[in-house]
Design a protein around this motif. Sequence first.
Motif, PDB file in Angstrom:
ATOM      1  N   GLN A 143       0.706  -1.222  -0.070  1.00 40.42           N
ATOM      2  CA  GLN A 143       0.083   0.118   0.093  1.00 40.42           C
ATOM      3  C   GLN A 143       0.998   1.299   0.167  1.00 40.42           C
ATOM      4  O   GLN A 143       0.526   2.272  -0.581  1.00 40.42           O
ATOM      5  N   SER A 144       1.950   1.251   0.574  1.00 42.93           N
ATOM      6  CA  SER A 144       2.599   2.457   0.996  1.00 42.93           C
ATOM      7  C   SER A 144       4.085   2.495   0.275  1.00 42.93           C
ATOM      8  O   SER A 144       4.743   3.702   0.081  1.00 42.93           O
ATOM      9  N   GLY A 145       4.433   1.388  -0.206  1.00 40.27           N
ATOM     10  CA  GLY A 145       5.825   1.403  -0.954  1.00 40.27           C
ATOM     11  C   GLY A 145       6.986   1.441   0.113  1.00 40.27           C
ATOM     12  O   GLY A 145       8.252   1.838  -0.191  1.00 40.27           O
ATOM     13  N   MET A 146       6.790   1.489   1.375  1.00 39.66           N
ATOM     14  CA  MET A 146       7.662   1.508   2.726  1.00 39.66           C
ATOM     15  C   MET A 146       7.632   0.449   3.658  1.00 39.66           C
ATOM     16  O   MET A 146       6.610  -0.072   3.811  1.00 39.66           O
ATOM     17  N   PHE A 147       8.743  -0.169   3.976  1.00 39.39           N
ATOM     18  CA  PHE A 147       8.934  -1.219   4.932  1.00 39.39           C
ATOM     19  C   PHE A 147       8.244  -0.740   6.105  1.00 39.39           C
ATOM     20  O   PHE A 147       8.531   0.366   6.638  1.00 39.39           O
ATOM     21  N   PRO A 148       7.146  -1.479   6.821  1.00 43.37           N
ATOM     22  CA  PRO A 148       6.543  -1.139   8.052  1.00 43.37           C
ATOM     23  C   PRO A 148       7.501  -0.892   9.093  1.00 43.37           C
ATOM     24  O   PRO A 148       8.260  -1.771   9.473  1.00 43.37           O
ATOM     25  N   LYS A 149       7.272   0.156   9.916  1.00 45.61           N
ATOM     26  CA  LYS A 149       8.159   0.625  11.058  1.00 45.61           C
ATOM     27  C   LYS A 149       7.529   0.048  12.087  1.00 45.61           C
ATOM     28  O   LYS A 149       6.286   0.613  12.732  1.00 45.61           O
ATOM     29  N   GLN A 150       7.874  -1.023  12.753  1.00 48.86           N
ATOM     30  CA  GLN A 150       7.434  -1.673  13.808  1.00 48.86           C
ATOM     31  C   GLN A 150       8.284  -2.568  14.606  1.00 48.86           C
ATOM     32  O   GLN A 150       9.562  -3.028  14.144  1.00 48.86           O
ATOM     33  N   THR A 151       8.304  -2.625  16.030  1.00 43.62           N
ATOM     34  CA  THR A 151       9.138  -3.749  16.754  1.00 43.62           C
ATOM     35  C   THR A 151       8.949  -5.248  16.556  1.00 43.62           C
ATOM     36  O   THR A 151       7.900  -5.336  15.957  1.00 43.62           O
ATOM     37  N   TYR A 152       9.906  -5.515  17.050  1.00 42.08           N
ATOM     38  CA  TYR A 152       9.821  -7.119  16.882  1.00 42.08           C
ATOM     39  C   TYR A 152       8.696  -7.796  17.541  1.00 42.08           C
ATOM     40  O   TYR A 152       7.999  -8.733  17.283  1.00 42.08           O
ATOM     41  N   ASP A 153       8.259  -7.341  18.984  1.00 42.74           N
ATOM     42  CA  ASP A 153       7.204  -7.571  19.581  1.00 42.74           C
ATOM     43  C   ASP A 153       5.755  -7.547  18.918  1.00 42.74           C
ATOM     44  O   ASP A 153       4.975  -8.307  18.873  1.00 42.74           O
ATOM     45  N   GLU A 154       5.780  -6.172  18.003  1.00 40.64           N
ATOM     46  CA  GLU A 154       4.539  -5.975  17.667  1.00 40.64           C
ATOM     47  C   GLU A 154       4.598  -6.908  16.301  1.00 40.64           C
ATOM     48  O   GLU A 154       3.233  -7.286  16.154  1.00 40.64           O
ATOM     49  N   GLU A 155       5.357  -7.316  15.568  1.00 42.15           N
ATOM     50  CA  GLU A 155       5.217  -8.118  14.486  1.00 42.15           C
ATOM     51  C   GLU A 155       4.990  -9.423  14.992  1.00 42.15           C
ATOM     52  O   GLU A 155       4.307 -10.296  14.223  1.00 42.15           O
ATOM     53  N   ARG A 156       5.470  -9.749  16.133  1.00 42.50           N
ATOM     54  CA  ARG A 156       5.427 -11.267  16.456  1.00 42.50           C
ATOM     55  C   ARG A 156       3.908 -11.395  17.001  1.00 42.50           C
ATOM     56  O   ARG A 156       3.191 -12.211  16.727  1.00 42.50           O
ATOM     57  N   LEU A 157       3.290 -10.090  17.719  1.00 36.99           N
ATOM     58  CA  LEU A 157       1.980 -10.469  18.035  1.00 36.99           C
ATOM     59  C   LEU A 157       0.942 -10.245  16.550  1.00 36.99           C
ATOM     60  O   LEU A 157      -0.056 -10.794  16.714  1.00 36.99           O
ATOM     61  N   ASN A 158       1.373  -9.467  15.566  1.00 37.43           N
ATOM     62  CA  ASN A 158       0.543  -9.547  14.298  1.00 37.43           C
ATOM     63  C   ASN A 158       0.642 -11.145  13.792  1.00 37.43           C
ATOM     64  O   ASN A 158      -0.394 -11.687  13.414  1.00 37.43           O
ATOM     65  N   LEU A 159       1.710 -11.608  13.878  1.00 37.22           N
ATOM     66  CA  LEU A 159       1.771 -12.862  13.268  1.00 37.22           C
ATOM     67  C   LEU A 159       0.744 -14.092  14.157  1.00 37.22           C
ATOM     68  O   LEU A 159       0.152 -14.950  13.544  1.00 37.22           O
ATOM     69  N   GLU A 160       1.009 -13.749  15.580  1.00 35.31           N
ATOM     70  CA  GLU A 160       0.187 -14.863  16.163  1.00 35.31           C
ATOM     71  C   GLU A 160      -1.337 -14.598  16.041  1.00 35.31           C
ATOM     72  O   GLU A 160      -2.306 -15.734  15.897  1.00 35.31           O
ATOM     73  N   ALA A 161      -1.837 -13.300  15.922  1.00 31.53           N
ATOM     74  CA  ALA A 161      -3.146 -12.817  15.641  1.00 31.53           C
ATOM     75  C   ALA A 161      -3.580 -13.406  14.555  1.00 31.53           C
ATOM     76  O   ALA A 161      -4.693 -13.909  14.223  1.00 31.53           O
ATOM     77  N   GLU A 162      -2.606 -13.471  13.384  1.00 33.50           N
ATOM     78  CA  GLU A 162      -3.198 -14.152  11.993  1.00 33.50           C
ATOM     79  C   GLU A 162      -3.193 -15.600  12.211  1.00 33.50           C
ATOM     80  O   GLU A 162      -4.373 -16.413  11.596  1.00 33.50           O
ATOM     81  N   GLN A 163      -2.220 -16.257  13.126  1.00 33.91           N
ATOM     82  CA  GLN A 163      -2.445 -17.706  12.980  1.00 33.91           C
ATOM     83  C   GLN A 163      -3.820 -17.997  13.709  1.00 33.91           C
ATOM     84  O   GLN A 163      -4.106 -19.155  13.533  1.00 33.91           O
ATOM     85  N   GLU A 164      -4.165 -17.241  14.527  1.00 33.06           N
ATOM     86  CA  GLU A 164      -5.293 -17.362  15.392  1.00 33.06           C
ATOM     87  C   GLU A 164      -6.520 -16.941  14.744  1.00 33.06           C
ATOM     88  O   GLU A 164      -7.712 -17.179  15.166  1.00 33.06           O
ATOM     89  N   GLY A 165      -6.344 -16.118  13.559  1.00 32.29           N
ATOM     90  CA  GLY A 165      -7.565 -15.714  12.710  1.00 32.29           C
ATOM     91  C   GLY A 165      -8.182 -14.407  13.607  1.00 32.29           C
ATOM     92  O   GLY A 165      -9.385 -14.142  13.491  1.00 32.29           O
TER      93      GLY A 165
END
Length: 482
Positions: free
Chosen positions: A453-475
Motif C-alpha cells: 500500500q505504501s511502498g515503504m517497509f513497515p516501522k514496527q518492533t519485533y514484539d509488534e510483528e510477533r503479535l501480528n503473526l500470532e493474531a493471524e495464526q489465530e484468525g
Amino acid sequence: MSDVTFKHPDYVKNFPLWGKVDDVCKGQKAVKDKREVYLPRNNPQDKTIEAQGFYDSYLQRAVFYGVTGKTLGSLVGAAFATDPTFKYPPELEHLERNANGAGVSLYQLSQSALRHILKHYRCALYVDFPDVGPSRNRAEEKAKQAYPMVHLLASKAVVNWDTMIVGNQMKLNLVVIEESVSERGQDGFSIESKTQYRVLRLEDIGQGDVVYTIEVYTKSDKDVWVGNGRKIPTDYNGDPWSYIPFTFVGAVDNSTQIENSPLLELADVNLAHYRDSADFQESVYYMGQPQYYVTGVDWNWFQEARKNGVYVGSKTLMPIPKDGSFGIAQVEPNTLAREAMKDKWQQMKEMGARLVEKGSASKTATEANNDDAIQHSVLSLCTANINEAMSMVLRWCAKFVMPDVNVLTKDDLLYEISQEFNKQGYLADLSRQLFESAVQGHSSFKSWWEYNQSGMFPKQTYDEERLNLEAEQEGKLDLTGE
C-alpha cells in the motif's frame, strides 16, 4: 526605568534579513511591493514624474522567479514524505489533534517549525498550562478541561532573551515574547489588534533556588507599559518550575546563538537574478523592435511624408528621392544580461534549488546523490534539532499532567521526524520476499499488505510483528486498523 519593548542586539541585526527571506519566499508580489528595496532605480536622484513613470514600467516588466519559495516547499516535503513517529501516554492524546489550542496538531507545528528554521535559522517552542490548581485524579483533570499547550514562536516574536548560570548549568532567565491580541470592535464586526508582551523570567529566591514566573505587559491609558502581576506556574504536583519551559530550535543547534538562515544565500542570488531580469526585459522592450530609416531626403520630403503618411509593407510603394535609400535597423542581441541570468540560475541550482527543466540532460546516480547530500546535510540537522526540541517539549507537557515523568521511556513518549529523505519506492522483489515469508509463517501478511500500500517497509518492533503473526495464526488480526 525598565523598558519591556527593548530588543536584543542580535534580534535587531537579523530582523531585516528575516524579512528579506520572507519576501523572497512569498513570491513576486511581495518582492515587487517593496519596489526600490529590491530593485533600485537607475537614477535615484531624479524625482520627476517622468522618472517615476520610467521606473514603474521598469518594475512592471521585471520577472521574479520564485526559486527560493519552491525550494523551501521541496525541502519541507522531503522531510515529511514519511509521517513522523509519535508515541504518547493517554494524558497527552490531545496533542495529536490540537497541540496549540487553535486546532493545530503537533505534526503541523513541526512542519511550520522546519519552515521557520529554513527561512530564519531558528524558531522557538514554549509550553504553558491554564492557571488551575493541581488535580487529585485523572477524572478531576478531565473535568477541568485543562491541557498543556505547545506554542510555536517565529523568530520575530521573541524580541529579547538572556541566560544565567545555575549551579553548573546555563539556563534562560529572561524571554520576552511580543504578541498581537485581536479585539472585536463595538460594532461587532471590526477588529482592532493590540500588542502585548509576555515576559518569562527565572527569578532567584535565595539559597541557590530559582523559580519560573510569567508576567504580561499591556499599554495603559497613559501610554505606559504596565505589568499585570507575576504568576508562578506549577507542575502536576503543585511544585514551581526551576527552569523556563521554553527552547530555541536552530539550524545548527538549539542554543541562543543566531547564524545566517539556510535559505539566505539562495534568496540573495534569487534577488540578483530578479535585477538581471529587469535589465534584460528593459533591453528587449527598447531595443527589440526594428527601426525604419530613410536616407537622402530633404526637409520638404519629410514634411510631405508626414502629412500624407508613410506606409510600410510588401504591397506598398514608397517613393523616395533620387540617390535615397530605405532600410531597417535591427540591433544585435544583447546577451550580457541574459548570460548573467543564466549564471545565477546555475548558482541557484547548485545551492539546492530543485527545478525540473524540460529537455535537460539526465543526471548520473553519483551526481544525484551528491546533490542530495548537499541539501540533506542541512535538512538532516534541522530535523534532528526539531526532534530533540520536541522530546523536551513533550516531557514538559507530561510534567503538567503526570506525577512522575521520569518513568516515561522512548516507547511511551516519542516524536521523531524521519531523516530518510530518499524514499526507496516499491520493489517487486521485496514484495515477493515478504509474501513468501508470510506464507511460510515467518512474518505477518499485514506487513506485506502495508508495504504494497505504501511502498515503504513497515516501522514496527519485533514484539509488534510477533503479535501480528500470532493474531493471524489465530484468525484474530484486524486489518482495518480500528
